[in-house]
Design an enzyme around this catalytic site. Structure first.
Site, PDB file in Angstrom:
ATOM      1  N   TYR A  36       0.971  -1.366  -0.191  1.00 34.48           N
ATOM      2  CA  TYR A  36      -0.222  -0.057   0.057  1.00 34.48           C
ATOM      3  C   TYR A  36       0.578   1.370  -0.327  1.00 34.48           C
ATOM      4  O   TYR A  36       0.909   2.219   0.924  1.00 34.48           O
ATOM      5  CB  TYR A  36      -0.963   0.006   1.269  1.00 34.48           C
ATOM      6  CG  TYR A  36      -1.921  -1.253   1.401  1.00 34.48           C
ATOM      7  CD1 TYR A  36      -3.242  -0.888   0.285  1.00 34.48           C
ATOM      8  CD2 TYR A  36      -1.659  -2.151   1.560  1.00 34.48           C
ATOM      9  CE1 TYR A  36      -4.686  -1.493   0.359  1.00 34.48           C
ATOM     10  CE2 TYR A  36      -3.261  -3.601   1.489  1.00 34.48           C
ATOM     11  CZ  TYR A  36      -3.960  -2.989   0.430  1.00 34.48           C
ATOM     12  OH  TYR A  36      -4.332  -3.923   0.667  1.00 34.48           O
ATOM     13  N   TYR A 173     -12.525  -7.173   6.074  1.00 35.05           N
ATOM     14  CA  TYR A 173     -11.272  -7.477   5.893  1.00 35.05           C
ATOM     15  C   TYR A 173     -10.897  -9.107   5.498  1.00 35.05           C
ATOM     16  O   TYR A 173     -11.099  -9.960   6.024  1.00 35.05           O
ATOM     17  CB  TYR A 173      -9.986  -7.145   5.808  1.00 35.05           C
ATOM     18  CG  TYR A 173      -8.777  -6.996   4.996  1.00 35.05           C
ATOM     19  CD1 TYR A 173      -8.615  -6.506   3.768  1.00 35.05           C
ATOM     20  CD2 TYR A 173      -7.976  -8.141   5.864  1.00 35.05           C
ATOM     21  CE1 TYR A 173      -7.449  -6.499   3.447  1.00 35.05           C
ATOM     22  CE2 TYR A 173      -7.078  -8.108   5.126  1.00 35.05           C
ATOM     23  CZ  TYR A 173      -6.500  -7.316   3.672  1.00 35.05           C
ATOM     24  OH  TYR A 173      -5.662  -7.277   2.974  1.00 35.05           O
ATOM     25  N   ASP A 275     -13.612 -17.160   8.461  1.00 37.37           N
ATOM     26  CA  ASP A 275     -11.849 -15.930   8.075  1.00 37.37           C
ATOM     27  C   ASP A 275     -12.039 -15.515   9.652  1.00 37.37           C
ATOM     28  O   ASP A 275     -11.442 -14.791   9.879  1.00 37.37           O
ATOM     29  CB  ASP A 275     -12.019 -15.402   7.541  1.00 37.37           C
ATOM     30  CG  ASP A 275     -10.615 -14.351   6.942  1.00 37.37           C
ATOM     31  OD1 ASP A 275      -9.551 -14.593   7.620  1.00 37.37           O
ATOM     32  OD2 ASP A 275     -10.862 -13.401   5.838  1.00 37.37           O
ATOM     33  N   LYS A 304      -1.686 -16.388   9.285  1.00 42.11           N
ATOM     34  CA  LYS A 304      -0.959 -15.631   9.857  1.00 42.11           C
ATOM     35  C   LYS A 304       0.498 -16.067  10.880  1.00 42.11           C
ATOM     36  O   LYS A 304       0.972 -15.982  10.884  1.00 42.11           O
ATOM     37  CB  LYS A 304      -1.799 -14.624  10.256  1.00 42.11           C
ATOM     38  CG  LYS A 304      -2.053 -13.515   9.116  1.00 42.11           C
ATOM     39  CD  LYS A 304      -2.633 -11.831   9.871  1.00 42.11           C
ATOM     40  CE  LYS A 304      -2.772 -11.485   8.672  1.00 42.11           C
ATOM     41  NZ  LYS A 304      -3.725 -10.545   8.493  1.00 42.11           N
TER      42      LYS A 304
HETATM   43  C1  LIG Z   1      -4.730 -10.966   6.745  1.00 36.71           C
HETATM   44  C2  LIG Z   1      -5.742 -11.232   6.348  1.00 36.71           C
HETATM   45  C3  LIG Z   1      -6.307 -11.942   4.911  1.00 36.71           C
HETATM   46  C4  LIG Z   1      -4.928 -12.258   4.362  1.00 36.71           C
HETATM   47  O1  LIG Z   1      -3.964 -13.056   4.783  1.00 36.71           O
HETATM   48  P1  LIG Z   1      -2.644 -12.646   3.896  1.00 36.71           P
HETATM   49  O2  LIG Z   1      -1.380 -14.173   3.988  1.00 36.71           O
HETATM   50  O3  LIG Z   1      -2.415 -10.939   3.561  1.00 36.71           O
HETATM   51  O4  LIG Z   1      -3.141 -12.857   2.070  1.00 36.71           O
HETATM   52  C5  LIG Z   1      -7.043 -12.350   5.385  1.00 36.71           C
HETATM   53  N1  LIG Z   1      -8.612 -12.376   6.491  1.00 36.71           N
HETATM   54  C6  LIG Z   1      -8.044 -11.539   7.368  1.00 36.71           C
HETATM   55  C7  LIG Z   1      -9.449 -11.669   8.148  1.00 36.71           C
HETATM   56  C8  LIG Z   1      -6.437 -11.237   7.210  1.00 36.71           C
HETATM   57  O5  LIG Z   1      -6.403 -10.320   8.283  1.00 36.71           O
END
Ligand SMILES: *Cc1c(COP(=O)(O)O)cnc(C)c1O
Length: 457
Positions: A36, A173, A275, A304
């Site tokens: 970004y 997100y 997610d 993550k």
């Molecule tokens: C960071 C994140 C993503 C994307 O993961 P990347 O490894 O950066 O592609 C998707 N969903 C959530 C909730 C996130 O925090």
């Protein structure tokens, strides 16, 4: 640097010192993109020269070095800290065997053991694992799985496919790739510029905040039940971050909202994708936030912290029943397969990270961090520019009444001994689980220093 294979074997990292930080930053500016960021108006940059435990050694372009606490866990992932002996050993041991092989037609111990470990830790019957290379990719895979599920179900009853769209929560997100972007908040998210080139998905109102009156949650639930009922024939599924929306605004909401989504998606045979890329592995208190809310999704994304932040890897988990339905569709297969799927090095370190999770120190660490962050930040509500302070598990967000100047803020935090990266109106932290009480006090003081710097602006 060009090395022949024979000289390369003789080179050890300690005999090949990196260039000085000021030179590194100059060369970075000439060649690299940052996340970004603009190449013509780049922000300040720090060179990392060392990392150990919760601390980073950073050097700025003036050549000033500081040893600071990483208040960001390198974006949620470094939960056990840098240079952890168990994780270091896992990387070295696997590197001495083999570092990568394709996963089409081949398998290996790190992938099998990791899948077993994930299935064992995951809520409910989520015991089928797809290993991908990043969080965004798992979201793409989850959306494709949901679509393939609906294709398969439609074929089974001989109907016409209409269930192709998704509903998502406002303020969410889910990543930066095209499919993931289409389910991020379309207005406040980072992808508003792409609105015209993305599939138009359906957005549900952001659930009432954690601790809201039950009546507020009931009003939200009625609205969501109606919207999902009205769109049940065009939706493949619903995607959400459970209990804590991360990069979309650090918004924690009532877990009852998640139970409502589970109930409605179940009633209409919509696929519920949860997610947990940010919330998984203890970050909000329970091992998985969905588990804390008492629900089991159809599809779960994790990433993550999965590798303890060491390497890039993420996973999609489903039940065997769901996987069988996908596999029964016209394609007879899940149509996805990244080159670096199930990378052995990443799988080995993820397996070791899960062993640390299993050992369970986080169960005491996360509530302690929550309590210390809450105590250390409570007084900030007295500031005339602070509109909210939200603490959940090992996360805290201080919301201001105006956008933070990211450069002034980062500098104020560095001067207070902490690496923070505020965005929008939020100054926030999600420290490694191994922070001491003194470290947490330093972090909360640094957040206060950022607020004071903003008051003075
Ligand atoms: C960071 C994140 C993503 C994307 O993961 P990347 O490894 O950066 O592609 C998707 N969903 C959530 C909730 C996130 O925090």
């Amino acid at each position: 640097m060009s090395l022949s294979p024979t000289t390369a074997t003789a080179v050890r990292p300690s005999t090949c010192p990196p260039p000085p930080a000021d030179d590194l930053i100059r060369r970075d500016r000439a060649r690299l993109w940052h996340p970004y960021a603009s190449t013509t108006a780049p922000g300040p940059l720090q060179a990392v020269t060392d990392a150990e435990g919760v601390r980073l050694t950073l050097t700025d372009e003036a050549g000033v070095s500081r040893r600071v606490i990483d208040g960001m866990s390198s974006w949620w992932c470094m939960i056990h800290g840098y240079r952890h002996p168990v994780l270091d050993a896992a990387v070295h041991e696997q590197a001495a065997r083999f570092t990568h092989v394709m996963f089409g037609g081949l398998t290996h111990a790190p992938a099998v053991q990791l899948a077993e470990s994930l299935a064992d830790l995951a809520p409910g019957d989520l015991d089928r694992v797809f290993l991908a290379d990043s969080g965004s990719v798992t979201v793409e895979v989850a959306l494709k799985m949901a679509r393939q599920y609906q294709i398969s179900r439609t074929q089974a009853v001989g109907g016409r496919l209409t269930r192709t769209r998704f509903a998502a929560l406002e303020g969410g997100y889910h990543g930066d790739t095209l499919g993931a972007m289409s389910v991020c908040d379309p207005v406040t998210g980072m992808h508003a510029a792409f609105a015209d080139s993305l599939p138009r998905e359906l957005f549900l109102p952001r659930p009432p905040r954690l601790g809201a009156a039950p009546e507020a949650v009931a009003v939200w639930a009625d609205r969501v039940r109606t919207v999902l009922h009205d769109h049940r024939d065009v939706l493949a599924g619903v995607i959400c971050e459970p209990v804590l929306q991360g990069a979309g605004g650090m918004w924690s909401y009532d877990p009852e909202a998640l139970r409502v989504l589970r109930e409605v998606t179940h009633a209409y045979d919509l696929v519920l994708v949860v997610d947990e890329i940010a919330t998984g592995f203890g970050r909000t208190g329970p091992l998985f936030a969905s588990e804390g809310a008492g629900i089991v999704p159809d599809v779960l994304c994790v990433g993550k912290a999965m590798t303890g932040g060491y390497l890039t890897q993420a996973a999609v988990l489903t039940s065997d029943r769901f996987a069988r339905a996908v596999s029964a569709g016209p394609q007879r297969a899940l149509m996805h397969g990244p080159t670096f799927m199930a990378n052995p090095l990443a799988s080995a370190v993820a397996l070791a990270s899960l062993e640390l999770i299993r050992a369970g120190a986080w169960r005491a660490q996360v509530p302690r961090i929550e309590q210390r962050l809450a105590a250390g930040l409570a007084h900030l509500t007295d500031s005339p520019i602070v509109t909210d302070v939200r603490v959940l598990g090992a996360t805290a967000a201080v919301e201001l009444d105006h956008p933070v100047d990211p450069w002034i803020a980062a500098r104020a935090a560095l001067d207070a001994g902490v690496w923070l990266r505020p965005f929008g109106r939020l100054v926030y932290t999600m420290p490694p689980y191994i922070v001491t009480d003194d470290d947490i006090a330093t972090i909360t003081a640094a957040i206060a220093a950022v607020v004071h710097a903003e008051e003075a602006r």
